[in-house]
Design a protein around this motif. Structure first.
Motif: not given
Length: 805
Positions: A390-409
């Motif tokens: 879960t740590l590995v996915y939180s530090l890899t997949m999660l930030p990668a998805l956050l970088a790909i998905v448009p995030l509103k302020a």
């Protein structure tokens, strides 16, 4: 602090790297996930009694040796309750059921009922060993004769018939070895196995899980057809209990996982009011969960009742890690940072704390790996792997998805007010503790004293039957057998005379008879022996039959040659029953004891007493080995205490140095561990009040709570250290810490408590109780962190300032 600053810069750099390589990181994690998840169909479940023990455990070794020598011990018993067994219409229906079981059950070795149980009699100078109902009764007189014969035969009493004649049983014995792979000699272990079969790598495999499942399901289908008023059927036995528990466990895991995910998604939406905050953490956590189970299948670790808490552990811990990262990401976005800067800043702010919290949780769970209980050890092996994933996915997949998905302020549905209110409430509580440290600690001491009264009432137990709820059909049947057939459980003793043909000595045979009678004569306390079956019964039956069926001849012959000759006649009669009672050299004898299904905590002292008396009565040259399912239950209880103490010690030994390392101060690091011990004390006190025993399920609660409670402590101490270094005022540092992390601490505690509360939906009592206790532990851990930790830090810094002056 310079070291910590370098580590935080490293996490920031990692965030920038992930943002720049987001698609590559996502594709790599998806590919690895798909590869490991593909192993899921190979995952097995094992709740057999022997699965609680390691393969090299002496009790497990003796049990496997007994099965190889004497045959399957884990038989199924079908209990038939009626108004009158000796009624022709009932007997006809019993025959139909018997024949249906023989015809329709796969992996079946034999069926034994009133129809075909051994009937030994003499006819002139001939010994006849035949089925009891070889000649089917046609009239009331025939039935009356059958009834008289059954009630006068000791072998049948409380095994095939109760004293009132209203209950009878059918014993179903499955195959010992799997039918998969190479064909195995069915007589291996009785007439002697070949050298190739004796080698470990060529040893036959016991009946597999899928084969046992097919066996049990087929029996259930037949019973459903025959169950009716006046012909009421129940089922019992170690194998069927394990099968029943496994079915309920697999149902529970689906319910738990679904409910836990839905609850977590709801909580994420309430906190963040963003679709990305709901979907992305859920996706990453489910990937980690799938990979963990894929690894279990790959390395051959089965799931079990003990391990069914794994999904909730991974989901809650993984989501909590994600929450700490998401909180800062959204705060920075709202402050005007770009997506790249927000992700890098979040990892710099929370990455180290998240990593340390995850590692300490994994360390707390790793404490189980040394457990002598195999199921607990498997959890200690796989839970840390899953937590770290879960740590590995939180530090890899999660930030990668956050970088790909448009995030509103700003979130579409608001939510700032809720987070602000949560932070303010938590900060106010912590501020009161910091302003009144002695009051806070005094109130805590009072609460601990109250819960200490409950802790003094904690008891140990190991009664798997009570894991099933009242009204459960298996539990009801076993309790019915305890009441009407003088026992629904049992154990075995293997007597090794130490020499070939040692059993042909009449004095040895009489000694075995004496120890059997002694066992039955013991007082009926928490555990007792109601009946024994051994080669002695065959000897007495045969001698009686060869002496004109005279009841007075139901004794052991005085002459060695006569004893050997009569046993030879029995062997040549066509019956193979001796294979289950002795070996081909007449050196070993198995004594099977019928006993009530009782709490395993009573088994060790009872067995120790029997072994001592048996040794005294049989002589020092005879080796006595207690074994069987009852002995396995007793063994699991006897290793609960050392497992409990060892797991707590290892958890503290792993977590405490990590806490000191994170804080960078020995005194404050040790003080920071105090709040993490409070939940254990209070949970044990609650167990005492509610009369929930410590067994191989609940013994895990302490180490799990330590591992989870320390998460909030790490996040609190990590930011407190930073603010205290900048400000120099402990009380203000506490307030700043809780203002920035308070909402996340409260939310993650709610997630943990909700995740474990889901376990209360379980069919099994032990799992439901575990969920309730873990939920209570999560709540008390949060309260200890915001009420006790601030007080301790304020007092520690005051003392240090006075020493400096």
């Amino acid at each position: 602090m310079k070291f910590l600053e370098r580590v935080e810069r490293g996490f920031s750099d990692w965030g920038y790297f992930i943002h720049r390589r987001r698609w590559w990181v996502l594709l790599a994690t998806v590919a690895i996930t798909a590869c490991l998840v593909s192993w899921l169909p190979e995952l097995t479940a094992d709740n057999s009694t022997e699965s609680f023990l390691r393969p090299n455990d002496p009790a497990r070794i003796h049990y496997d040796a007994m099965r190889e020598q004497f045959g399957q011990d884990e038989q199924m018993v079908v209990v038939v309750h009626t108004t009158e067994v000796f009624d022709l219409a009932f007997l006809n229906r019993l025959r139909d059921l018997h024949e249906a079981l023989e015809a329709e059950i796969p992996y079946l070795l034999e069926v034994t009922s009133l129809l075909n149980v051994r009937n030994t009699r003499g006819e002139g100078d001939r010994l006849i060993v035949e089925d009891l109902m070889q000649e089917w009764p046609e009239s009331a007189a025939d039935v009356a004769e059958l009834e008289a014969r059954v009630h006068e035969t000791p072998l049948y009493r409380n095994t095939l018939i109760d004293a009132a004649g209203t209950v009878t049983t059918i014993a179903l014995k499955p195959l010992i070895y799997s039918t998969l792979g190479e064909e195995v000699d069915a007589l291996a272990g009785f007439d002697g196995a070949s050298e190739s079969q004796d080698s470990p790598e060529n040893a036959p495999e016991f009946l597999t899980g899928p084969e046992k499942h097919a066996f049990n399901e087929a029996v259930s289908e037949v019973m459903e057809r025959f169950d009716a008023p006046g012909f009421e059927l129940g089922i019992a036995g170690g194998g069927v209990m394990n099968h029943h528990a496994t079915k309920k466990m697999m149902r529970d895991i689906k319910v738990f996982t679904t409910a836990c995910v839905l609850v977590v998604m709801l909580l994420l939406f309430v906190l963040f009011r963003r679709a990305s905050a709901v979907l992305l953490p859920t996706l990453t956590v489910m990937c980690a969960l799938g990979v963990t189970y894929g690894i279990m299948a790959l390395i051959g670790v089965p799931t079990s009742i003990t391990g069914q808490v794994l999904p909730m552990l991974l989901i809650t811990v993984g989501v909590c890690s994600a929450v700490h990262i998401l909180t800062i990401v959204y705060q920075r976005l709202e402050a005007g940072d770009s997506s790249e800067a927000a992700i890098a800043g979040a990892l710099a702010h929370s990455g180290l704390a998240v990593a340390m919290a995850t590692v300490t949780t994994a360390g707390g769970l790793f404490s189980f790996v040394s457990a002598e209980l195999a199921q607990v050890a498997n959890l200690g092996k796989m839970a840390p792997i899953g937590i770290l994933l879960t740590l590995v996915y939180s530090l890899t997949m999660l930030p990668a998805l956050l970088a790909i998905v448009p995030l509103k302020a700003h979130p579409r549905f608001g939510g700032d007010a809720l987070r602000a209110a949560m932070s303010a409430a938590v900060a106010s509580a912590g501020d009161w503790s910091a302003r009144n440290p002695w009051r806070a600690l005094g109130a805590t001491a009072l609460v601990l004293a109250v819960f200490g009264t409950g802790l003094l009432q904690v008891r140990f137990s190991q009664n798997g039957l009570l894991w099933f709820p009242k009204g459960d059909p298996i539990r009801e049947t076993v309790e019915f057998m305890n009441a009407h057939l003088d026992g629904g459980g049992g154990m075995d003793f293997v007597i090794d005379t130490g020499r070939e043909n040692g059993l042909l000595d009449p004095e040895m045979m009489r000694a075995i008879d004496r120890v059997s009678q002694y066992a039955v004569s013991l007082p009926r306390d928490e555990i007792w022996v109601s009946k024994t079956i051994s080669i002695v019964d065959v000897v007495k039956e045969t001698h009686k039959a060869l002496n004109e069926n005279d009841h007075a001849a139901y004794v052991i012959p005085d002459n060695r040659e006569l004893l050997a000759q009569e046993l030879l006649l029995f062997e040549n009669s066509g019956s193979d029953d001796l294979e289950e009672l002795t070996d081909s050299r007449f050196q070993l004898a198995k004594i099977s004891m019928r006993m009530p299904f009782a709490d395993g905590m009573h088994t060790p002292p009872f067995v120790d007493h029997l072994v001592e008396k048996f040794q005294e009565m049989l002589g020092d040259e005879v080796e006595i080995t207690p074994t069987g399912l009852g002995m396995l239950f007793g063994r699991t209880f006897s290793i609960v205490n050392p497992t409990l103490a060892r797991s707590y010690a290892i958890a503290l030994a792993i977590i405490t140095p990590l806490m000191v390392l994170l804080i960078g101060n020995l005194e404050r690091g040790l003080l920071a561990m105090v709040p993490n011990l409070i939940p254990i004390w209070m949970v044990l006190g609650l167990m005492g009040w509610l009369d929930i025993p410590l067994d191989n399920s609940s013994l895990m609660i302490g180490s799990i709570i330590i591992g989870l409670a320390v998460d909030d402590t790490i996040h609190f101490m990590h930011k407190f250290q930073r603010y205290y270094a900048d400000i120099g005022d402990a009380r203000l540092a506490v307030r700043r810490t809780l203002e920035t992390t308070g909402a996340a601490l409260l939310f993650t505690s709610v997630v943990l408590a909700s995740g474990f509360a889901v376990l209360m939906l379980s069919y099994m009592n032990n799992t439901s109780e575990f969920g309730m206790l873990a939920c209570f532990g999560a709540v008390t851990a949060f309260l200890a962190d915001i009420m006790v930790s601030p007080a301790l830090m304020v007092l520690a810094t005051r003392r240090r300032r006075r020493q400096t002056k």
